[in-house]
Design a protein around this motif. Structure first.
Motif, PDB file in Angstrom:
ATOM      1  N   HIS A 125      38.767  45.878  40.667  1.00 28.22           N
ATOM      2  CA  HIS A 125      40.206  45.162  40.898  1.00 28.22           C
ATOM      3  C   HIS A 125      40.619  46.085  40.415  1.00 28.22           C
ATOM      4  O   HIS A 125      40.308  47.005  38.951  1.00 28.22           O
ATOM      5  N   LEU A 126      41.924  46.230  40.785  1.00 29.15           N
ATOM      6  CA  LEU A 126      43.049  46.880  39.983  1.00 29.15           C
ATOM      7  C   LEU A 126      43.598  47.116  38.241  1.00 29.15           C
ATOM      8  O   LEU A 126      42.979  48.461  38.070  1.00 29.15           O
ATOM      9  N   LEU A 127      42.949  45.792  38.177  1.00 29.43           N
ATOM     10  CA  LEU A 127      43.107  46.452  36.692  1.00 29.43           C
ATOM     11  C   LEU A 127      41.696  46.730  35.601  1.00 29.43           C
ATOM     12  O   LEU A 127      42.078  47.675  34.920  1.00 29.43           O
ATOM     13  N   ALA A 128      40.808  46.466  36.204  1.00 30.37           N
ATOM     14  CA  ALA A 128      39.515  47.855  35.367  1.00 30.37           C
ATOM     15  C   ALA A 128      39.909  48.800  35.845  1.00 30.37           C
ATOM     16  O   ALA A 128      39.739  49.451  34.875  1.00 30.37           O
ATOM     17  N   ARG A 129      39.903  49.040  37.431  1.00 33.75           N
ATOM     18  CA  ARG A 129      40.354  50.680  37.477  1.00 33.75           C
ATOM     19  C   ARG A 129      41.689  51.231  36.626  1.00 33.75           C
ATOM     20  O   ARG A 129      41.420  52.706  36.418  1.00 33.75           O
ATOM     21  N   ALA A 130      42.452  50.631  36.831  1.00 33.45           N
ATOM     22  CA  ALA A 130      43.466  51.223  35.505  1.00 33.45           C
ATOM     23  C   ALA A 130      43.138  51.359  34.213  1.00 33.45           C
ATOM     24  O   ALA A 130      44.027  52.570  34.052  1.00 33.45           O
TER      25      ALA A 130
END
Length: 186
Positions: free
Chosen positions: A101-106
């Motif tokens: 998911h983008l939040l964890a990736r960011a």
């Protein structure tokens, strides 16, 4: 320094902290790159009455499912990232390097690029898994800042308590503010 900050908003209670941070940064002409978990967006609406349309114009919303977002790349320049409030679920994803998911990736990108990552856990009490995940993130370079407002500035309203936490978050990025009166001794 880039005047661009990533704000991650998860489903933990305390979305008023995120909304206050976003509004404060917007008034200072910062570009806010916002990533919300689906539950985070629901909690924001439930707790504050705010939805996407209520956010300032200098907020860019990145869908949490969009791993092609600029936030997924280390070449995208930001001043760092804050996850406020941070659920224990998202904390666990960040601590284990799970990036689907983008939040964890960011958050992973922020750490690998050695930019400030501030995590504001809001759930309590903590169990041993939560504490170990916080320790893992801290060892990786994140700053763990539980939403624990101070009282030395004699708060009169709930917003005074919110401002104290938001101001302390801004301090981590070196962003000047006047959200609370600083301790000057007795």
């Amino acid at each position: 320094m880039s005047k661009r900050l990533i704000v991650g908003l998860t489903g933990a209670s305390g979305s008023v902290y995120a909304l206050s941070l976003i509004n404060t940064l917007a008034l200072m002409d910062w570009q806010i790159e916002l990533v919300m978990t689906p539950t985070g967006e629901k909690v924001l609406a439930y707790e504050t009455g705010a939805d996407r349309s209520a956010l300032p114009q200098n907020v860019t919303i990145h869908e949490n499912t969009n791993l092609f977002s600029s936030l997924a790349s280390g070449s995208y320049r930001t001043s760092g990232m804050v996850v406020i409030p941070c659920s224990m679920n998202t904390l666990g994803l960040m601590a284990t390097g799970t990036g689907d998911h983008l939040l964890a990736r960011a958050a992973q990108v922020t750490l690998k690029e050695r930019h400030p990552l501030v995590v504001v856990p809001r759930e309590m009490p903590y169990n041993i898994i939560h504490l170990e995940n916080m320790l893992r993130l801290a060892r990786a370079g994140a700053t763990i800042m539980p939403a624990s407002p101070g009282f030395y500035h004699h708060p009169q309203q709930i917003q005074d308590l919110v401002n104290h936490v938001v101001g302390r978050v801004l301090d981590q990025f070196g962003i000047e503010h006047t959200l609370f009166e600083r301790w000057s001794g007795v």
